[in-house]
Design an enzyme around this catalytic site. Structure first.
Site: not given
Length: 430
Positions: A286, A288, A318, A402
């Site tokens: 990820e 992020h 993300d 999310e």
């Protein structure tokens, strides 16, 4: 499980008949403490955005039958049970516009054990609802992560409720957290696995991404070895495959606020790639916040992809890295100077040009967000730029909502609907 509010979170939508939008629907739970015979139902007033619909106009769908108010009053074999929602259909050519609407209802029913003069009882409720447009065609696919329902799942909602909610808004993908959503992880029993596949079929959902962890600092006296880390990845790869997922996000323990993964990450992945290829499941680290795209961490992942030539290790982006304002509601209990914004909450505002550079290596996008307002404006994430960039560059894949904002009851479900209304509207403009 039904929502506590009489007006349910699911079921608010436009009605399409013969290609034309003829009205809208909402679902109500029984407001009384017991079921009610259809003959005792005495109408429902519906007010949307200040526009009142008289109580005799809406149609009632109860136990699979759609009836007018007069037909209900004359019925002898219809009952609104305590555990069954009813569907209220309001005729309205053209229906309601995409977005957030204010809803009020007044449900009238008669109590046969009250004196006639006072037997007619009213129950009132108010809520907001979101009209979500159908997902447009093209390369973008729209899903949701169970993480969006944190706080509600297993308290107010079951896992099935979450899947039902995702399907109700017209999303087609479901992302889960392995250790967060699988009973008896990492060894669910066969009955639960069968139930999971049954739920996917029932709600028409595709299993997308499986969130996992490599807890490098699990032990107090040492870090995990590369082989122990690989064993964790391989365990989750097998379980993800068994449950129908096409990718696994291993969140490695980090050694800095730049989210630099523990040094075992590369060897642990190398030891897992053959299995990933055999199972045809992609390993997706990820990207992020507070790590931007142009950063040694991201570059190390890209270098690994290019040098290995593998198709089973790609990036997960993300969208919190594109934030243009800090999301202060997300603050952990981290000590900082008064007025200082913690490093992990500072907006990176990563430019779209950086996304374009790595897009060929991006397998999955977690559509992280924290608040979409009543006008379908995201307070932090520049969705118009993101959607345009993805479409202009022909990216095909999942955008998986999310939600990571305030955890008020049912807020996640409402916010995900708002986000889907926003991003689908943007995608449909192209």
């Amino acid at each position: 499980m039904l929502d506590r509010n009489v007006i349910q979170g699911r079921g608010f939508r436009n009605v399409v008949d013969g290609g034309r939008v003829t009205g809208f629907q909402l679902q109500l739970r029984q407001p009384n403490y017991r079921g009610t015979a259809g003959s005792l139902l005495d109408g429902v007033e519906v007010v949307v955005d200040g526009e009142r619909v008289p109580d005799h106009v809406p149609l009632w769908t109860i136990q699979g039958r759609t009836l007018t108010l007069d037909e209900l009053r004359a019925s002898t074999d219809v009952r609104w049970q305590l555990d069954e929602p009813v569907v209220i259909t309001v005729p309205k050519p053209g229906g309601l516009t995409t977005g957030v609407h204010r809803i009020e209802v007044v449900v009238h029913l008669r109590r046969p054990y009250f004196p006639p003069a006072v037997s007619r009882t009213t129950f009132t409720a108010a809520a907001t609802g979101v009209i979500v447009p159908p997902a447009p065609g093209g390369g973008l696919k729209f899903g949701v992560s169970t993480y969006s329902y944190t706080g509600d799942i297993y308290t107010l909602m079951t896992l099935e409720d979450v899947l039902a909610d995702v399907a109700d808004m017209g999303a087609t993908g479901i992302e889960i957290l392995g250790e967060g959503n699988i009973p008896n992880y990492p060894e669910p029993d066969a009955a639960w696995v069968d139930t999971w596949h049954g739920l996917l079929e029932t709600y028409g959902l595709t299993a997308t991404n499986y969130g996992s962890w490599v807890d490098t600092e699990m032990w107090r006296d040492r870090s995990l070895t590369a082989e122990e880390g690989a064993a964790q990845i391989r365990q989750d790869l097998r379980l993800a495959k068994e449950l129908g997922f096409s990718s696994v996000r291993p969140k490695f323990g980090v050694v800095s606020w730049d989210l630099e993964p523990h040094p075992i990450w590369q060897e642990a992945v190398e030891r897992s790639l053959d299995l990933a290829a055999e199972l045809d499941v992609v390993i997706c680290p990820e990207i992020h916040a507070p790590t931007p795209i142009k950063h040694p961490v991201t570059q190390a992942y890209v270098d690994f992809i290019e040098k290995s030539g593998t198709e089973h290790f790609k990036l997960l982006v993300d969208t919190g890295i594109f934030n243009t304002a800090p999301v202060l509601e997300l603050s952990e209990e981290i000590e900082v100077e008064d007025g200082e914004i913690p490093m992990h909450l500072r907006p990176l505002a990563v430019p779209m040009s950086d996304l374009v550079e790595v897009l060929p290596h991006v397998h999955f996008i977690q559509a992280k967000f924290a608040e979409v307002d009543d006008d379908l404006h995201d307070l932090h994430v520049p969705w118009a730029e993101i959607i345009t960039t993805l479409q202009d560059n022909g990216w095909s894949g999942w955008l998986s909502s999310e939600y990571e904002g305030r955890r008020d009851a049912y807020r996640g479900a409402d916010q995900v609907r708002r986000q889907h209304a926003l991003i689908r509207s943007l995608a449909a403009r192209r």
